[in-house]
Design an enzyme around this catalytic site. Structure first.
Site, PDB file in Angstrom:
ATOM      1  N   LYS A  99     -26.685  26.910 -18.300  1.00  0.00           N
ATOM      2  CA  LYS A  99     -26.902  25.867 -19.329  1.00  0.00           C
ATOM      3  C   LYS A  99     -26.986  24.562 -18.534  1.00  0.00           C
ATOM      4  CE  LYS A  99     -22.980  26.643 -21.680  1.00  0.00           C
ATOM      5  NZ  LYS A  99     -22.337  27.305 -20.796  1.00  0.00           N
ATOM      6  N   HIS A 227     -11.713  26.075 -21.264  1.00  0.00           N
ATOM      7  CA  HIS A 227     -12.489  24.860 -20.398  1.00  0.00           C
ATOM      8  C   HIS A 227     -11.870  23.620 -20.716  1.00  0.00           C
ATOM      9  CE1 HIS A 227     -16.159  22.751 -19.165  1.00  0.00           C
ATOM     10  NE2 HIS A 227     -16.713  24.128 -19.260  1.00  0.00           N
ATOM     11  N   GLU A 297     -16.335  29.311 -14.327  1.00  0.00           N
ATOM     12  CA  GLU A 297     -17.639  28.575 -15.007  1.00  0.00           C
ATOM     13  C   GLU A 297     -18.262  27.398 -14.525  1.00  0.00           C
ATOM     14  OE1 GLU A 297     -17.315  29.261 -18.996  1.00  0.00           O
ATOM     15  OE2 GLU A 297     -16.655  31.376 -19.109  1.00  0.00           O
TER      16      GLU A 297
END
Length: 474
Positions: A99, A227, A297
């Protein structure tokens, strides 16, 4: 085409130079010229490409679109960031967040370097799979998924996916009971630019009930994910999140799961990477034994510094101050917040303008106090090309040069900004919004507002021989 397996950097290159499976919007943006020169510094290499490009344009005679904004992408910088990651986070296997920047050459390079990929939508999964990458290297890191996309993931063999609520478990049971699930937990992301735990993540007071439900449904929960938010600035946010993850691992063991993977998410800032990596590595060693696999990530960490954007000054307005007898200028560029500067609104970014070419002077890499000029500073505001009054890129900038129509401005650290505009186009293709909606989440306002196009050329370079060799640059 053979798939790229979950292998080391010794993997043979199987991705073709032309990427037929890439989404059309990506293929259009992948018009590229590739350069490499091991004898030049990255700045010299990038500067040469900029000079060749802008000096080839005759603004009085060129075809429409020849003077559009364009990028120079140094894939050698992506390569260096990967080596930096491997040196500082030895336990954490990176799963690059598509993304952030779905540029096909970036994905190609990272695939060859052996990373995994964090995909948040069907289109992102499809892009990665169409490039020959094995589905085992993908995590569908979207806790709230469309039913048909769950079925698509099951069909394509993308087993790893996240959840944070009971309804998602029922959905998974119905459409993909063989999935390998990660329970995403909420974190303290108050120090981040974009606080993701406002939207995603289960609080610790409900994680046990979610694990018990998953067990009752016969689902396979293999790990925990978190996250700390995009653009995190507090390394200790990782410490608390790892500690909380340990508590959930212990709950899972009591419920009957044998978790084996921890996903530490993203939020890694390049400027603070070493202290963040130090805190995270120590926390992992303190709370998780070596047999627990750890993935992360990262997104903008890899690409932000690799992309530089050049914009043309298409118009100028002079603002006279009768009191001080001075002039200021409003500059209008051929890119703006509905294009590659969307992160000014969405990500609280403040891009810094620099002069690329002023008149016949090429000034890439120059500092204003040294080479721009010797006169008093001139004040500018810098605007995008649309008719919307909020299309403001920089409220105030000062240069000791008088910038005119046809001159060029450049912005560094645009790897994350570049792709948010592109991501919003892809997002709208998956979740179409009514075109009359004016907010910048629509396809219209992301890249097509007032008819201005997102078809920006990317000129790729590699300042690292290793990256050039993996990509087949001549």
């Amino acid at each position: 085409m053979a798939r790229l397996s979950d292998a080391s950097t010794q993997t043979q290159t199987t991705i073709p130079a032309v990427l037929p499976g890439v989404h059309p919007i990506l293929r259009k943006n992948a018009r590229a010229h590739c350069y490499k020169d091991g004898t030049k510094t990255p700045e010299q290499l990038i500067s040469d490409v900029f000079r060749n490009r802008v000096e080839s344009i005759d603004h009085d005679q060129c075809d429409a679109g020849d003077e559009d904004a364009f990028f120079v992408a140094d894939l050698g910088e992506v390569y260096r960031q990967h080596i930096r990651w491997k040196m500082n986070l030895k336990r954490v296997k990176p799963f690059y967040a598509i993304k952030c920047n779905p540029d096909p050459q970036v994905v190609r390079l990272l695939a060859e370097l052996g990373t995994g990929f964090d995909c948040a939508s069907k289109n992102e999964i499809q892009q990665v799979l169409d490039m020959g990458i094995d589905p085992s290297r993908i995590i569908y890191a979207q806790p709230c998924k469309t039913k048909s996309y769950v079925r698509y993931a099951a069909k394509m063999g993308v087993r790893k996916m996240t959840f944070d609520n009971p309804d998602e478990l029922y959905k998974t049971k119905q459409f993909f009971p063989e999935a390998e699930l990660f329970l995403r937990i909420a974190t303290d992301d108050t120090s981040s630019l974009c606080r993701l735990s406002l939207k995603f993540g289960a609080s610790l007071d409900c994680t046990r009930s979610l694990l018990e439900l998953a067990k009752q449904l016969g689902l396979n929960v293999v790990g925990v994910s978190f996250h700390v938010g995009s653009g995190a600035s507090d390394p200790n946010a990782f410490l608390k999140a790892v500690r909380d993850s340990r508590a959930v691992f212990d709950q899972a063991s009591e419920v009957g799961f044998s978790m084996a993977i921890l996903d530490v998410g993203g939020g890694f800032c390049s400027d603070l990477f070493e202290p963040m990596a130090c805190v995270l590595s120590q926390a992992l060693d303190d709370y998780f034994p070596p047999n627990i696999r750890v993935i992360g990530e990262p997104g903008r960490y890899y690409v932000a510094s690799a992309f530089t954007l050049a914009c043309n000054v298409i118009a100028r307005r002079t603002i006279e101050d009768a009191t001080t007898q001075t002039s200021a200028y409003m500059l209008y560029l051929n890119d703006g917040i509905y294009g590659n500067f969307t992160s000014i609104m969405f990500d609280h970014q403040h891009p810094v303008p620099r002069i690329l070419r002023c008149g016949k002077r090429f000034l890439h890499g120059s500092e204003a106090s040294e080479k721009y000029g010797t006169g008093p500073a001139t004040v500018y505001s810098i605007w995008g090309p649309t008719c919307d009054g909020i299309d403001l890129i920089v409220e105030k900038a000062e240069f000791p040069e008088v910038i005119d129509i046809g001159d060029w401005i450049y912005f560094e650290e645009m790897g994350g900004l570049y792709t948010l505009a592109l991501f919003l186009v892809l997002l709208n293709r998956e979740f179409p919004l009514k075109p009359m909606v004016r907010v910048a989440y629509t396809k219209c306002s992301a890249t097509r507002f007032n008819g201005f196009t997102d078809n920006h050329e990317v000129l790729y370079v590699s300042s690292e021989p290793g990256a050039a060799a993996l990509l087949g640059f001549d």
